[in-house]
Design an enzyme around this catalytic site. Structure first.
Site, PDB file in Angstrom:
ATOM      1  N   HIS A  88       0.844  -1.202   0.000  1.00  0.00           N
ATOM      2  CA  HIS A  88       0.000   0.000   0.000  1.00  0.00           C
ATOM      3  C   HIS A  88       0.878   1.251   0.000  1.00  0.00           C
ATOM      4  CE1 HIS A  88       0.466   1.033   4.350  1.00  0.00           C
ATOM      5  NE2 HIS A  88       0.532  -0.275   4.527  1.00  0.00           N
ATOM      6  N   ASP A  90      -0.413   4.392   0.779  1.00  0.00           N
ATOM      7  CA  ASP A  90      -0.859   5.359   1.777  1.00  0.00           C
ATOM      8  C   ASP A  90      -0.059   5.170   3.066  1.00  0.00           C
ATOM      9  OD1 ASP A  90      -2.361   2.873   1.693  1.00  0.00           O
ATOM     10  OD2 ASP A  90      -3.529   3.628   3.383  1.00  0.00           O
ATOM     11  N   ASP A 121       6.477   1.751   7.196  1.00  0.00           N
ATOM     12  CA  ASP A 121       5.101   1.313   6.907  1.00  0.00           C
ATOM     13  C   ASP A 121       4.536   2.115   5.738  1.00  0.00           C
ATOM     14  OD1 ASP A 121       2.528   0.267   7.033  1.00  0.00           O
ATOM     15  OD2 ASP A 121       1.956   1.494   8.744  1.00  0.00           O
ATOM     16  N   GLU A 155      -5.207   1.108   2.968  1.00  0.00           N
ATOM     17  CA  GLU A 155      -4.924   0.148   4.041  1.00  0.00           C
ATOM     18  C   GLU A 155      -4.933   0.802   5.414  1.00  0.00           C
ATOM     19  OE1 GLU A 155      -2.343  -2.382   6.701  1.00  0.00           O
ATOM     20  OE2 GLU A 155      -2.211  -0.267   6.165  1.00  0.00           O
ATOM     21  N   GLU A 156      -4.457   2.033   5.497  1.00  0.00           N
ATOM     22  CA  GLU A 156      -4.350   2.682   6.803  1.00  0.00           C
ATOM     23  C   GLU A 156      -5.719   2.958   7.439  1.00  0.00           C
ATOM     24  OE1 GLU A 156      -1.780   2.995   8.492  1.00  0.00           O
ATOM     25  OE2 GLU A 156      -0.085   2.918   7.105  1.00  0.00           O
ATOM     26  N   ASP A 179       4.582  -5.659   3.669  1.00  0.00           N
ATOM     27  CA  ASP A 179       4.301  -4.745   4.775  1.00  0.00           C
ATOM     28  C   ASP A 179       5.189  -5.075   5.981  1.00  0.00           C
ATOM     29  OD1 ASP A 179       3.041  -2.674   6.143  1.00  0.00           O
ATOM     30  OD2 ASP A 179       1.036  -3.330   5.584  1.00  0.00           O
ATOM     31  N   HIS A 393       3.887   4.405  12.013  1.00  0.00           N
ATOM     32  CA  HIS A 393       3.037   5.487  12.539  1.00  0.00           C
ATOM     33  C   HIS A 393       3.756   6.376  13.547  1.00  0.00           C
ATOM     34  CE1 HIS A 393      -0.951   3.141  11.594  1.00  0.00           C
ATOM     35  NE2 HIS A 393       0.020   2.864  10.717  1.00  0.00           N
TER      36      HIS A 393
END
Length: 428
Positions: A88, A90, A121, A155-156, A179, A393
């Site tokens: 992903h 995002d 991530d 995805e987030e 991931d 994150h």
């Protein structure tokens, strides 16, 4: 045919070029939320894949958030296994006032770590996969079976761009999700969110509370917030029961949880609450399916409601899952396990051992990824990517430079082997 050792040496020699690729990806502010901002980043990936002669398919999951799938048809499709490489684009949102030591959208190398939003991530994993494919293409090493590279969004925030790939018909004999897994081979538990709502058909003024709750009041009513307290208590009882009765290899005891995450109720201090909604997040094991978990929770809550003189006549209502935490405040991430006997898993283990000198750790991720949607579509799936969850994150998010390099080399070794295998499709 070029030898693997030479390709691995090229990864070392061209590390700076890979950093440039990662820097380009980090520079796109694909924050989610707010999302709807991935078009330029996906255009970059589309062009990168096109230069390697991938056929491109793209569609919008939401306006401004397209999905990109690049496909290379295999040179011996009939006898060779197909592969999906998934990631992903995002990244996690930035909160106002965060103290970043470096610009989060400028890749910064310091003390052997690569800093920037999305490095762990999972733009690091995306860059590694794309770069390994580029070097293979330049060396003339092409896949015998079909290859699909999926660059997804959402995805987030649970928007499951990967699910839309399955709905569009993409399937393969194996999928690898690049991931965050700290280069461990992982499966995952599942997550589903749900809303439980209690609603009164009547709205009472606050002055009528005495008549509702005291003997002789003569008013049949209840406060929805107070009744929700009984529902929360029943969920806690079920959660503890699960901790005693359920287990799964690779998970600490009690990993099946029911989190009362958000509660919304009442309309004004001058009224008795006539409505209350509880937003819960449920974690479940790979041996279960979310449909069965939903059925179990609803049965338990309804039984608790039947024991209450008001709730038995005003039954709680349920709404489960969703396709977006932004659009409809709900999400599903299916669970999946990794089959250690699958030929692709064994090949990845061998590739990891070739580069790292030791077998890859096999475990269960404590978080969730889009891998569940690939497994849900009937595709054997592996979560295997660089980066650690404590950096995902995080403020000053970073990725170990050496781990990214070794991950790229591992994927190179795996793909080199996978691309050249034929006559074993039936074994998979």
């Amino acid at each position: 045919m070029i030898q693997l050792e030479e390709l691995l040496q090229r990864v070392e020699e061209k590390e700076e070029e890979m950093h440039q690729l990662l820097g380009d990806l980090v520079a796109f502010p694909t924050l989610s939320p707010p999302a709807r901002n991935a078009a330029e980043a996906q255009q970059y990936i589309e062009e990168y894949l096109s230069r390697m002669d991938f056929e491109i398919d793209t569609w919008e999951l939401y306006p401004g958030d397209p999905i990109v799938v690049g496909t290379k048809k295999g040179t011996d499709r009939e006898h060779s296994r197909s592969l999906i490489l998934n990631g992903h684009i995002d990244v996690a949102a930035l909160d106002e006032g965060e103290s970043w030591e470096h610009d989060p959208f400028t890749l910064t190398l310091k003390d052997d770590r690569l800093y920037g939003r999305g490095t762990a991530d999972m733009k690091g994993g995306m860059a590694a996969v794309l770069f390994a494919l580029k070097l293979l293409h330049e060396a003339g090493v092409e896949p015998a079976g079909d290859l699909h590279v999926q660059s997804v969004v959402g995805e987030e925030v649970g928007e499951a761009g990967t699910k839309s790939c399955g709905e569009r018909g993409y399937h393969a004999d194996l999928a690898i999700v690049a991931d965050t897994s700290n280069c461990a081979i992982q499966g995952q538990g599942g997550v589903i969110t749900g809303w439980i709502t209690i609603e009164s058909p009547e709205t009472f003024h606050d002055a009528e509370r005495r008549s509702i709750i005291h003997a002789g009041g003569g008013r049949y009513g209840a406060g929805a917030i107070e009744k929700m307290m009984k529902i929360i208590q029943s969920l806690q009882e079920l959660e503890r029961h699960w901790a005693v009765t359920k287990s799964s290899p690779g998970f600490p005891p009690g990993s099946t949880t029911i989190n009362p995450a958000v509660i919304e109720g009442g309309r004004h201090a001058a009224f008795i609450a006539d409505r209350c909604a509880l937003w819960i997040t449920v974690h479940y094991y790979p041996e279960e399916h979310y449909d069965d978990v939903i059925e179990e929770i609803e049965a338990h809550v309804r039984a608790a409601a039947q024991a209450d003189p008001w709730l038995k006549n005003h039954a709680p209502q349920f709404k489960w899952g969703g396709t977006s935490m932004i659009e409809d405040r709900g999400e599903i991430f299916p669970a999946f396990s990794v089959d250690p006997a699958h030929p692709g898993v064994q090949q990845l283990q061998q590739a990891h051992k070739t580069i790292h000198g030791t077998p890859a750790e096999t475990s269960m991720s404590p978080t969730v990824t889009d891998g569940g949607w690939l497994s849900e579509a009937g595709i054997p799936t592996i979560l295997y990517g660089p980066g650690t969850l404590d950096q995902a994150h995080a403020v000053n998010e970073s990725l170990d430079r050496r781990q990214l390099l070794d991950y790229t080399k591992t994927m190179m070794a795996f793909l080199y082997d996978w691309f050249q295998q034929t006559d074993d499709k039936e074994e998979a």
